[in-house]
Design a protein around this motif. Structure first.
Motif, short mmCIF file in Angstrom:
data_model
loop_
_atom_site.label_atom_id
_atom_site.label_comp_id
_atom_site.label_asym_id
_atom_site.label_seq_id
_atom_site.Cartn_x
_atom_site.Cartn_y
_atom_site.Cartn_z
N LEU A 304 7.87 18.35 13.53
CA LEU A 304 8.37 17.95 12.54
C LEU A 304 8.32 18.09 11.66
CD1 LEU A 304 8.38 13.70 13.11
CD2 LEU A 304 10.39 15.34 13.28
N PRO A 308 14.53 18.05 9.75
CA PRO A 308 15.21 17.05 9.24
C PRO A 308 14.74 15.30 10.84
CG PRO A 308 17.17 18.27 10.05
CD PRO A 308 15.84 19.20 9.85
N TYR A 309 14.66 14.17 9.24
CA TYR A 309 14.22 13.14 10.39
C TYR A 309 15.90 12.22 11.03
CZ TYR A 309 10.59 13.00 7.87
OH TYR A 309 8.54 13.31 7.54
N ARG A 310 16.61 13.10 11.20
CA ARG A 310 18.40 12.04 11.51
C ARG A 310 17.92 13.38 12.87
NH1 ARG A 310 20.18 8.45 10.62
NH2 ARG A 310 21.28 8.12 8.53
N ARG A 343 0.66 8.64 7.10
CA ARG A 343 1.12 9.15 5.18
C ARG A 343 1.77 8.64 4.48
NH1 ARG A 343 5.42 14.44 8.32
NH2 ARG A 343 3.26 15.47 9.43
N ASP A 347 -0.02 7.55 0.82
CA ASP A 347 1.46 8.20 -0.38
C ASP A 347 2.08 9.17 -0.22
OD1 ASP A 347 2.54 7.08 -2.50
OD2 ASP A 347 1.05 6.88 -3.58
N GLU A 348 2.06 9.62 0.74
CA GLU A 348 2.54 10.77 1.32
C GLU A 348 4.48 10.59 1.72
OE1 GLU A 348 3.12 14.61 0.69
OE2 GLU A 348 0.73 13.79 -0.56
N LEU A 349 4.61 9.10 1.62
CA LEU A 349 5.71 8.95 2.20
C LEU A 349 5.77 7.06 1.80
CD1 LEU A 349 8.15 9.31 4.32
CD2 LEU A 349 6.70 8.90 6.26
N ALA A 350 7.14 6.97 1.46
CA ALA A 350 7.15 5.13 2.03
C ALA A 350 7.14 4.28 2.79
CB ALA A 350 8.24 5.10 0.81
N ASP A 353 10.76 4.41 3.91
CA ASP A 353 11.46 5.72 4.36
C ASP A 353 10.77 6.01 6.02
OD1 ASP A 353 12.76 5.99 2.64
OD2 ASP A 353 11.29 7.11 1.39
N ARG A 356 12.40 3.43 8.50
CA ARG A 356 13.62 4.24 8.67
C ARG A 356 13.68 5.57 9.92
NH1 ARG A 356 16.80 7.49 5.06
NH2 ARG A 356 15.05 7.27 3.79
N PHE A 357 12.55 6.22 9.53
CA PHE A 357 12.68 7.26 10.06
C PHE A 357 12.05 7.09 11.74
CE2 PHE A 357 11.50 9.89 5.88
CZ PHE A 357 12.98 9.78 5.44
N TRP A 360 15.05 5.57 13.17
CA TRP A 360 16.37 7.02 13.61
C TRP A 360 16.03 7.47 14.90
CZ3 TRP A 360 16.64 9.58 8.34
CH2 TRP A 360 17.54 9.20 7.34
#
Lengths: 376, 376, 376
Positions: A304, A308-310, A343, A347-350, A353, A356-357, A360
């Motif tokens: 990763l 891309p997370y998609r 993460r 606080d590197e990632l909300a 999000d 959502r990832f 996905w």
């Protein structure tokens, strides 16, 4: 337990590449080789591998045994419960509701996709292994000059069957990816088929025919799964480096999705392709149960770094024993949840999000690529 | 300190691949190049490398200096104590009781295996480097047509010496592993020998002769150590990817054990081979002191992702300075103990299994492969 | 926050390889492709990548937005402030006072080195991309037999410009490094030039001419930057493994410094070269913003396993958007500080050594190699 782990635990996974499980009860001599890509060797036990340790730790409790139960107790209890009940328990525990089953590798008598999914209350789909289609064409008898058309017709027929959502190639095992990327000409195919058929057909490993197989996949229009990286002793690891696919991916851009399976130890090379080619996706399937929960996160983190997370999907690549359907799902959920939650905590990632990832990767990306309906 | 670390600290290690130490006292100009594979360069110090930092940290206290002592004090104190005392201190501290010593690389005047082991109160064994045997045959003078037989006879004689338990090849340095895997024919060997000898013999790098050397190792019947991965500037790293050995491993399955040494950065490729070929074992030897305790665990974790626990061995690959015999042992114990203990603490692994795997890797696996008696 | 982080935060960095930023205001459609090497694809957003996540996290606050601001708000605020102000904010925040700018890649209208550095109050230097020089020679019109001399003269003229401190090659993209290492002969160059020019010149990818370009770099006598590893879809990753440079590095030892840029996923292979060749240096430039702060440390730790501390440099390889000048600097400082501080805290490294190594990597090593004056 963090919010991401909770969400992933609650999420029904889409396993976009797996196999059936053995329907027969298994003795220890039959069970041990199924834990490894290397077979069972005299004087040792395949339980003394990272995968074997993970089975004793994470699968024993589902057989009502203590964690880390000894191998002999594990196998005895497995036999006592019987294959059907054992499979039911692990497949249910996996929390997978969609199974895309590769039906082209059957050295054992395995469950059908429908039987596999039924044991988990899930939905079966089928992945057609193109080498098996080609080899069946040869086995039925065909003239070299008619091989290309016969293979193509057989492949088209195979993918028209209900529930087929993709195709697969094990080119990595047969020739590796360091192939001329161009579509071979008809005379080239005929000449190669002549050579192959003169040798009695069998295992398809003619470079020209493997190339033709990959281009036939393009024509079929379905997502193409490619085995990449680790496997049994038939693999020449360096030839399965997916970077060798670059020229072919340029030539086939805009056609079919290409799903890189497993990828270890080339997960970074696979990520580079997923980052720059719209049609490329990846998973770390087979690695999940072989490295176990202890290292799945480390492998996934490399995969990763730039993917891309998609583009990340889940597969178990479980074969033969339902332990691996469970272990793959467990390793995936822990690895991805741990990575994302840390993460979020840093606080590197909300959190939205991260959630959502996770969704996905666990289900949505696969459903989109394979155009699967959402379960009602 | 956890139970695994305690057990590994108490365990006498079997160092299945190391070299002797320089018997002379060393000036700073002589000492610095021995800290690195790259030599000493003007305007810099080899202490300013991960290995150099680890020496100042972990070796200085054994010379009665504070941790992180400055380089000049370190070298001065070393000279003050004298080579014999310095070697004794580090070799004793290593906690190694079996030394399998590669005697085929001697740009310096080194201790014999007996001298090395005596300094630690341990048992010496010898590993015969086959390129050195071949080059000695050429140096003595031989006709091309007699080279194959003469080399074979010399190798057989060399391994009949008391204490010889294995052979080694540095094919990785000479040609890399991307060789025709088949045993070369006699005429091929004669032709290649003619070419080599016409050039005056010397460094053996003829692909046919390197292949013949590897097949002679098969005939000798002893475990074969293969240098893999990192080394001095003579290495072409990509050609030492052990995946290139796959075809040769298929051809030689059922014959000799093959010991992949060091492996970095191909530890995962080596693990794939160890997982699927019964005869393949691995260590991360040379990497242990070059990356130091700070990164040995990370490297070992990659090596162990799929390696069966019966297949991991310990080596220091120390050469020249006894610091590296100590540092290798320390890095190995910490790395393996940390890895296993954390898994025990996370309940991913049962303590008895962890202790078993630690003992296997530290001593038992090597004793079994090389058929060494257990010290009384 | 530890002492190493404090020191690195206070240290003005030398960015030994970066590009200019787009001078125009950017719409979302123009901005998104600049976040990735892969372009923007329908149905997805390049914000949903590790780099995009890092931009929302670490760049949004500099635009007065909350951390993790939504993509649409981010782009809207960026437009509101205008390119000049946005660039000023990020370039100032980067804490870089020396910029070595590759001026040979300009699909967009970019700031000049002087404009870039001025926005940060720093000093500009220039890196001449040799492929661009060669292609300009071809575009101006030249006879095949005069190409070698004309390219050499143009390159000499280009590096005589004030502020030029090094040259760069993108051979990794054009042919990869698996080239004949020898300097090509004049007739070979003429013949290759004939072929290239007959095709209209353009993108230089003739192996002989790429070799000649690398040898011309040797003649120029300035440090040579080589793109290694990750990049856009034009890269064939396996051919950019820097181990392929080994023979060429042997032939050119004692001439020019060779700076391996980015290196991911071959950071260990690059480290092997930096450890054994006096003239080889490395950075993990482009990887810093693509993997983001979440993984830069992991990548850097692999790069530093055996790299001498005199051999690590900092680059951002930022192109187009000043976010990446900021993100590269932030990722580098955090990664290196975290790595060194943890070793200090574990007593594996003395603090004065950690501070020394941090300063070397952040500024001093680059200033020494490129012979840059220290800012007054």
């Amino acid at each position: 337990m963090g919010a991401v782990q909770e969400a992933l635990d609650a999420l029904k996974l889409t396993d976009h590449h797996c196999h059936g499980v053995v329907t027969a009860d298994l003795s220890r001599e039959e069970f041990e080789p199924l834990l490894t890509e290397g077979g069972a060797w005299p004087g040792g036990s395949t339980f003394d591998t990272p995968a074997g340790v993970a089975v004793r730790r994470h699968c024993a409790p589902l057989l009502d045994l203590p964690r880390h139960a000894p191998a002999e107790e594990y196998v005895a209890r497995r036999a006592e419960l019987g294959a059907r009940e054992v499979n039911r328990r692990f497949l249910t525990a996996a929390g997978t509701d969609v199974f895309c089953v590769d039906t082209g590798y059957t050295p054992h008598r395995l469950t059908s996709p429908a039987e596999l999914a039924a044991a988990a209350g899930g939905t079966p789909y089928e992945i057609v292994r193109l080498e098996s289609v080609a080899e069946a064409v040869a086995a039925r008898g065909v003239e070299a000059g008619e091989y290309a058309g016969a293979f193509r017709a057989a492949a088209e027929e195979a993918v028209r069957r209900p529930g087929v959502v993709g195709v697969k190639s094990v080119a990595a095992y047969r020739t590796g990816f360091d192939l001329d990327p161009a579509r071979p000409s008809d005379p080239e195919v005929t000449e190669a088929a002549r050579h192959w058929l003169a040798g009695g057909g069998g295992r398809l490993a003619e470079p020209v025919l493997v190339r033709q197989l990959l281009w036939t996949a393009v024509d079929l229009g379905l997502p193409l799964q490619l085995h990449v990286g680790l496997g049994d002793s038939d693999i020449r690891l360096h030839r399965s480096d997916p970077a060798h696919l670059t020229d072919w991916l340029h030539l086939t851009a805009g056609t079919i999705p290409v799903m890189l399976l497993h990828c270890w130890p080339y997960q970074r090379q696979a990520a580079q392709l997923a980052a720059v080619f719209e049609q490329v996706y990846l998973d770390v399937g087979l690695a999940l149960h072989h490295v176990g929960p202890a290292r799945s996160r480390a492998v996934l983190e490399e995969a990763l770094e730039i993917t891309p997370y998609r583009k990340l999907l889940y597969s178990s690549d479980a074969y033969g024993v339902a332990e691996f359907h469970h272990l793959g799902a467990l390793s995936f959920r822990r690895a991805l949840a741990g990575l994302l939650q840390d993460r979020v905590d840093a606080d590197e990632l909300a959190l939205p999000d991260a959630l959502r990832f996770a969704e996905w990767a666990g289900a949505h990306n696969a459903r989109q690529v394979y155009r699967l309906p959402w379960p009602s």
